[in-house]
Scaffold this active site. Structure first.
Site, PDB file in Angstrom:
ATOM      1  N   ASP A 201      12.545  26.048 -33.828  1.00  0.00           N
ATOM      2  CA  ASP A 201      13.626  26.441 -34.713  1.00  0.00           C
ATOM      3  C   ASP A 201      13.140  26.151 -36.128  1.00  0.00           C
ATOM      4  OD1 ASP A 201      16.129  27.423 -34.999  1.00  0.00           O
ATOM      5  OD2 ASP A 201      17.142  25.496 -34.877  1.00  0.00           O
TER       6      ASP A 201
ATOM      7  N   CYS B 272       3.131   1.941   2.909  1.00  0.00           N
ATOM      8  CA  CYS B 272       4.400   1.194   2.921  1.00  0.00           C
ATOM      9  C   CYS B 272       5.534   2.088   2.426  1.00  0.00           C
ATOM     10  CB  CYS B 272       4.329  -0.038   2.019  1.00  0.00           C
ATOM     11  SG  CYS B 272       3.076  -1.233   2.526  1.00  0.00           S
TER      12      CYS B 272
ATOM     13  N   ASP C  15      21.054  24.309 -29.195  1.00  0.00           N
ATOM     14  CA  ASP C  15      20.044  25.061 -28.448  1.00  0.00           C
ATOM     15  C   ASP C  15      20.050  24.735 -26.951  1.00  0.00           C
ATOM     16  OD1 ASP C  15      19.066  26.279 -30.782  1.00  0.00           O
ATOM     17  OD2 ASP C  15      17.866  24.526 -31.240  1.00  0.00           O
TER      18      ASP C  15
ATOM     19  N   ASP D 188      17.385  21.414 -31.581  1.00  0.00           N
ATOM     20  CA  ASP D 188      18.144  20.215 -31.947  1.00  0.00           C
ATOM     21  C   ASP D 188      18.817  19.550 -30.761  1.00  0.00           C
ATOM     22  OD1 ASP D 188      20.292  21.837 -31.390  1.00  0.00           O
ATOM     23  OD2 ASP D 188      20.881  22.135 -33.479  1.00  0.00           O
TER      24      ASP D 188
ATOM     25  N   CYS E 125       0.839  -1.203   0.000  1.00  0.00           N
ATOM     26  CA  CYS E 125       0.000   0.000   0.000  1.00  0.00           C
ATOM     27  C   CYS E 125       0.869   1.247   0.000  1.00  0.00           C
ATOM     28  CB  CYS E 125      -0.934   0.011   1.211  1.00  0.00           C
ATOM     29  SG  CYS E 125      -0.056   0.227   2.762  1.00  0.00           S
TER      30      CYS E 125
END
Length: 771
Positions: A462, A17, A663, A659, A14
């Site tokens: 871009d 836990c 960038d 890319d 659960c």
């Protein structure tokens, strides 16, 4: 700070836990950070190896009923060390998934116990229903003999159900008494044990207790049915949870198990884990590519759909890259291994998907806080409920009735309270969402990125490589002669064959695609800055720009070319000494999917801004063709960063698609950085999201996936909260004085069991939805 390591945990039942394990690890000396995820049943732990180790950490939680699954196969570790990999990475590399096998065995065990308990539960429900219906004269009352038979049979059924099927819940109760740690198992253990113990005492001391309480009413049926329903719910939940993580399994199964390598001039088949850097590997038709590398001989078409999501096989020739897990189709080729083991793209994708599925989304923080205190609060509510019934109810109902209602409410509160639905609400949806993305070629770095993406209102793209293909292609043919278009391009390609200029490559590629003939050229000569000249079949031709034509003194209306150059296209003119034969236009062609992708982004209410280093007039023309909202031209990398900051200062949530290399600063500044991974050359680590194949339409799918996943999480959290907000007061008997409503613990068990199942099922719906 040490690098976090991820371990599978056995024994988590659960959400509480997860909180117990986190608190235990945080108190351990040497542990720097810990994050436990109930959805994936994993712990991500950073620790100082000089102060503690995984075995010590496992020992800390073993007494609480949990175990860290540690790689201990020495042969695997030995093989892995040869390759510079961890044993876990090696297991993944070989397509092994031990934890899946263990989980399936655990689920099979749960199934056998549930199947043994279901007939007992059906029998108990039958007895219970007969008893209730007889009170309302709907059916005849039980005879004394039948009643006595049931009276002695139900305790036997209840004993088996509690001590065999309900063993995990009894252990939860025991650990609570011994270590003071309570989870969902504790609640069920206390509730069902209380019902069983009360019933046992009443049965054993029936005559002695008759003057004080109603000894005809016992709760063996409650013990049987509640444990059966909850065990059934846990079984269905565990089975569903296995399905949520099948994306990883499918990725693991892509890995080839063997490779055909050339050693000492011979072809030999070896295990994929024996492949080394620099090995030459032969790939035959229909075979999987075992590692990443570069083709050195031959050519073929390779189906990369399982990695990039691209449906059409990609043509591969000498010098092209190939990646592991992809499928060769028709031809044969040899390639040189450049990346093996955990270095391969497939291994990186698997690791990224695993990390993302195991990460936590910010929206989960509230659910985690509630789950961590949920069980103790529920225990307090249950005991307060019992006390109130006994103190307040005795005066109006009498002690016997107050005790009966108090016990029903006490068990009901403990049974109906469900931290599991809260704990599963976010991680199950994240696991399914991230897995679905991976199948579509959308790699998501973490859950926080997936959550943030659905808030994006501005996307920056871009031009080159995102909106356009990213390399020059021949886009227009203007024929001013009696030659056919094919003949015109054939002459151009023959002359350009000896040129190294990118524009020449565009013309030659076009000719090759159209299967046009390339003639031999004599008297070839380059004309600096203007073009070239050469003779074909005795005719001298000139190829170049308008300057060359002007210098040749040929009359030519340049305005015919101007309309094309305004669109960012580059003219290549073909002429003889006497006249211009025609010209072709070369440009970075717009991707076929760009226009539709921009339109789809607009439908999602997202503004699209294009940044480019190109000329403004050409950039605006491209933008007008695909429907982009705003264009910023003549942009340097630092200008992209400034534009993102400007938009963010206006309160915009910005996603940047680039890319992933040039960038990098802009991708880091954006709220969501999206790397356009072209082909197999992917910088996975550089952005929050990587779109394999560089397809901008996947950006739309990624945003839709984020919306879909967040909608699923919010639905899950809503129902988990509502369920507990209504269920606990109803079970406690809050509505009894007003409406006379009192919830039977049997229905509480049924509701609790299916609350978790409904959350997991709702998350699984994301799988079936179309992006």
């Amino acid at each position: 700070m040490n690098t976090p390591k991820t371990y599978k945990i056995k024994g988590m039942h659960c959400a509480s836990c997860a909180g117990i394990i986190e608190k235990t690890f945080k108190k351990t000396e040497g542990v720097e950070s810990v994050e436990v995820n109930y959805g994936t049943e994993t712990a991500k732990v950073a620790f100082d190896e000089s102060k503690t180790n995984p075995h010590h950490l496992s020992e800390k939680i073993e007494k609480l009923g949990y175990t860290l699954i540690l790689p201990d196969d020495s042969s695997m570790a030995m093989d892995a060390s040869k390759m510079g990999m961890s044993a876990d990475e090696h297991a993944a590399h070989l397509g092994l998934n031990q934890s899946k096998k263990e989980k399936l065995a655990e689920v099979a065990d749960m199934r056998s116990k549930v199947m043994s308990a279901i007939p007992l539960a059906i029998f108990s429900i039958f007895v219970m229903s007969w008893d209730i219906l007889a009170q309302y004269k709907a059916v005849p009352a039980m005879s004394y003999t039948i009643k006595e038979f049931f009276h002695h049979l139900l305790p036997i059924f209840a004993t088996y159900t509690l001590f065999v099927v309900g063993k995990p819940y009894l252990l939860g109760f025991y650990r609570f008494l011994r270590y003071g740690k309570a989870n969902m198992d504790t609640l069920i253990g206390i509730g069902t044990s209380a019902a069983f113990l009360y019933s046992f005492i009443v049965t054993a001391f029936e005559e002695s207790l008759r003057p004080f309480i109603n000894v005809d009413h016992t709760y063996y049926d409650v013990t049987i049915v509640v444990i059966t329903f909850i065990a059934l719910g846990k079984y269905l939940e565990a089975r569903s949870k296995i399905k949520t993580g099948d994306a990883i399994e499918k990725l693991l199964n892509l890995q080839a198990k063997t490779a055909l390598v050339i050693r000492d001039g011979k072809e030999i088949e070896i295990s994929v884990n024996e492949v080394k850097h620099g090995d030459f590997i032969i790939v035959k038709p229909g075979a999987k590519i075992p590692v990443d590398g570069v083709i050195t001989e031959g050519s073929s078409f390779v189906d990369e759909s399982m990695v990039t999501g691209e449906p059409m096989p990609a043509q591969k020739k000498i010098g092209d890259s190939v990646v592991s897990g992809t499928m060769n189709t028709t031809g044969s080729f040899t390639f040189k291994a450049t990346k093996v083991g955990s270095e391969t793209l497939l291994a990186q994708i698997i690791k990224m998907v695993e990390d993302a599925q195991g990460s936590k989304a910010p929206i989960q923080a509230l659910a985690d806080k509630i789950s961590s205190v949920f069980v103790p609060i529920t225990l307090v509510i249950a005991f307060v409920t019992l006390a109130v019934w006994l103190l307040v109810g005795t005066s109006s109902l009498g002690f016997s009735q107050a005790l009966s209602f108090g016990l029903v409410s006490f068990v009901g509160v403990l049974v109906i309270a469900c931290p599991c639905a809260l704990g599963l609400a976010t991680p199950t949806a994240i696991i399914v969402g991230v897995g679905k993305g991976a199948k579509e070629g959308i790699l998501i770095k973490d859950a926080a990125t997936l959550e943030k993406l659905h808030k994006v209102d501005t996307v920056i793209v871009d031009k080159t490589g995102t909106i356009t293909i990213g390399k020059p292609t021949l886009v227009d043919i203007q024929n001013l002669s009696n030659l056919k278009d094919e003949e015109l391009v054939s002459i151009l390609a023959s002359l350009e064959k000896k040129s190294e200029h990118p524009i020449a490559h565009a013309i030659i590629n076009y000719a090759q695609e159209k299967k046009l003939s390339i003639e031999d050229v004599s008297s070839f000569e380059g004309i600096q800055g203007k073009g070239l000249k050469g003779s074909i079949n005795g005719v001298e031709y000139f190829v170049g720009n308008t300057k060359l034509i002007t210098e040749l003194g040929i009359t030519f209306d340049v305005s015919k070319i101007d309309q094309f150059t305004a669109q960012g296209k580059t003219p290549v003119v073909l002429a003889t000494k006497e006249k211009v034969l025609g010209f072709v236009m070369v440009a970075d062609e717009i991707k076929a999917e760009s226009k539709q992708a921009i339109a789809d982004l607009h439908k999602l209410g997202i503004k699209v801004v294009m940044l480019t280093g190109d000329d403004e007039k050409a950039a605006k023309y491209i933008a007008s063709l695909v429907g982009i909202d705003e264009v910023v031209a003549h942009v340097l990398p630092q200008d992209k960063l400034a534009k993102i900051k400007e938009l963010q200062s206006q309160g915009k949530i910005v996603a940047m698609a680039g890319d992933g290399v040039n960038d990098a600063p802009a991708l880091a500044q954006a709220d969501v950085g999206i790397a356009m991974g072209t082909g197999t050359d992917v910088a996975i680590e550089s952005a929050g999201i990587t779109l394999l194949g560089g397809d901008i339409s996947k950006l739309v799918k990624a945003i839709k996936l984020s919306n879909m996943t967040m909608r699923g999480i919010k639905q899950n959290l809503f129902w988990a909260f509502i369920y507990n907000i209504i269920g606990i007061p109803l079970a406690a008997g809050v509505f009894y004085p007003i409406f006379g409503w009192l919830l039977n613990p049997v229905f509480a068990g049924l509701a609790m069991a299916f609350s978790s199942v409904s959350v997991v099922s709702n998350s699984l719906r994301i799988k079936a939805k179309k992006l």
